[in-house]
Design a protein around this motif. Structure first.
Motif, short mmCIF file in Angstrom:
data_model
loop_
_atom_site.label_atom_id
_atom_site.label_comp_id
_atom_site.label_asym_id
_atom_site.label_seq_id
_atom_site.Cartn_x
_atom_site.Cartn_y
_atom_site.Cartn_z
N SER A 9 0.84 -1.33 0.09
CA SER A 9 0.10 -0.10 0.06
C SER A 9 0.92 1.27 -0.04
CB SER A 9 -0.85 0.01 1.08
OG SER A 9 -1.73 1.23 1.36
N HIS A 10 0.46 2.37 -0.92
CA HIS A 10 1.49 3.43 -1.02
C HIS A 10 0.32 4.76 -1.47
CE1 HIS A 10 1.85 1.46 -4.79
NE2 HIS A 10 1.86 2.59 -5.40
N ARG A 11 0.82 5.84 -1.40
CA ARG A 11 0.02 7.01 -1.92
C ARG A 11 0.90 7.52 -3.18
NH1 ARG A 11 -3.79 10.72 -0.36
NH2 ARG A 11 -3.11 13.05 -0.71
N THR A 26 -4.69 6.25 -2.83
CA THR A 26 -4.01 4.97 -2.04
C THR A 26 -4.04 3.72 -3.10
OG1 THR A 26 -4.54 5.88 0.15
CG2 THR A 26 -3.71 3.58 -0.10
N GLY A 68 -2.52 -0.44 -4.02
CA GLY A 68 -1.85 -1.43 -3.48
C GLY A 68 -2.72 -2.93 -3.74
N ARG A 69 -2.15 -3.67 -3.27
CA ARG A 69 -3.04 -5.17 -3.30
C ARG A 69 -4.12 -5.33 -2.33
NH1 ARG A 69 0.55 -10.41 -2.21
NH2 ARG A 69 0.36 -9.65 0.20
N ILE A 70 -5.17 -5.66 -2.84
CA ILE A 70 -6.44 -5.91 -2.10
C ILE A 70 -7.11 -7.08 -2.34
CG2 ILE A 70 -6.90 -3.41 -1.78
CD1 ILE A 70 -9.18 -3.94 -3.82
N TYR A 89 -5.04 -5.44 -7.77
CA TYR A 89 -4.29 -4.06 -7.48
C TYR A 89 -5.11 -3.12 -7.71
CZ TYR A 89 -0.35 -1.04 -7.72
OH TYR A 89 0.53 0.05 -7.45
#
Length: 374
Positions: free
Chosen positions: A184-186, A295, A297-299, A307
């Motif tokens: 997770s990243h912004r 935001t 990332g992987r969910i 992604y």
């Protein structure tokens, strides 16, 4: 010496053991004595032995019994055994039936003893070499299986990546082994959302095979352009599709790429729509493009991950798509001005969009700047 031959000499008479040692040791052999059958089997379990010189007539466990025990143990089943006997032909036959490889008559001739030992020692070395090569082959097969399994995992990983990344990005990731982008990243991204106008009534009035046929044609055209412009496909939702730029790898021209791709999608789907119209399907396309922070990332859950981008920018792109008329590409002010002069368009004013407290200035993007009059 690493290659020294070890001989287990088994005889209940100590003087016979000393004689065997006196004959064999000067020729480089290592002689291990055992004064009974029981001690011989114990020595075999404790030491690495290359050959056994075994007397037949011994109190307690005789040579025949010892030889059969040697042959029954998988570890010593192929160990050369030479029986030493003073008896006649019948005793020699019994020795062979017990599993002996050879025999020597008492009193033995030293030259004959050395020749027979040397011959069987060579066979033992050959057998050891075969076993060692078989073990090496087993290790190599194991390593090969591990490598194949690793390659299969890599292929599965590539397959997962290709679901939402362009081939160019997948190649970079595979070459570098980097998967940190899944965390997770912004980041600031440009989001493209598009869908088909008239799809719901078309789906309600058509057979499932017709609907799937239209979607397959539609997705083929859009997928090709997503890869061409190196966008990240987040998801298909029936006739809806969401793509974003500037993640997982940054690009300097994300707004321009997004709008150029959107215009190419519009033009290519319009060609499809001409064919659909001839089949009685009244379908058109609308596109919304927005820029902002999200935001990413992987969910998902173990065994099924996607992604994704989470943030108001995705909602804005979807609302702009919903507000677009047939064949319109609506872009937020931020995207449009960031892409100028690579694209052409007109401002249509500030729109009240559901979920946004303030009006959003919107531009109708009509063409690329490549067609601007000079």
């Amino acid at each position: 010496m690493a290659d020294q031959i070890t001989i287990l000499a088994v005889d209940d008479q100590p003087q016979n053991l000393r004689l065997l040692d006196a004959v064999l040791s000067p020729h480089g052999y290592r002689v291990v004595p055992a004064i009974s059958g029981e001690k011989a089997l114990h020595q075999l379990s404790e030491s690495d032995v290359d050959l056994v010189l075994l007397d037949i007539v011994m109190p307690g466990m005789d040579g025949h019994h010892v030889c059969r025990r040697i042959r029954q143990d998988p570890k010593t089943a192929f160990l050369p055994v030479v029986m030493i006997t003073a008896s006649g032909q019948q005793e020699k036959l019994a020795a062979l039936l017990a599993g002996a490889d050879d025999f020597i008559s008492k009193p033995f001739d030293q030259g004959e003893l050395l020749a027979r030992v040397a011959s069987l020692a060579r066979l033992k070395r050959y057998h050891d070499t075969i076993n060692r090569q078989a073990e090496e082959l087993r290790r190599w097969n194991t390593e090969l299986e591990d490598r194949v399994a690793a390659q299969v995992r890599d292929l599965e990983r590539v397959g997962r990546l290709r679901r939402f990344l362009s081939p160019q990005l997948v190649d970079v990731i595979i070459d570098s082994g980097e998967q940190d982008f899944l965390a997770s990243h912004r980041r600031e991204i440009v989001v493209v959302f598009c869908d088909l106008r008239g799809f719901t009534p078309f789906a309600e009035a058509s057979e499932p095979e017709e609907v799937m046929g239209v979607l397959n044609e539609y997705h083929q055209v859009l997928g090709k352009l997503i890869f061409e412009y190196e966008g990240t496909l987040e998801r298909f939702t029936g006739d809806g599709l969401m793509v974003f730029f500037n993640d997982p790898f940054p690009v300097d021209d994300a707004p321009e790429r997004a709008l150029r791709m959107s215009l190419a999608m519009r033009d290519d789907v319009r060609v499809l729509a001409d064919g659909w119209h001839r089949r009685g399907y009244d379908l058109s396309m609308g596109v919304g493009v927005a820029q902002g922070f999200a935001t990413l990332g992987r969910i998902g859950f173990e065994g099924r991950f996607d992604y994704a981008a989470i943030g108001s920018v995705t909602n804005l792109a979807a609302r702009l798509c919903g507000a677009a008329g047939p064949w319109e590409v609506l872009a937020s002010q931020r995207v449009y001005h960031a892409a100028e002069p690579a694209v052409l368009g007109t401002e249509i004013g500030a729109l009240e969009l559901k979920g946004f407290s303030r009006p959003v200035r919107v531009f109708d993007v009509t063409d690329t700047g490549d067609h601007r009059e000079r």
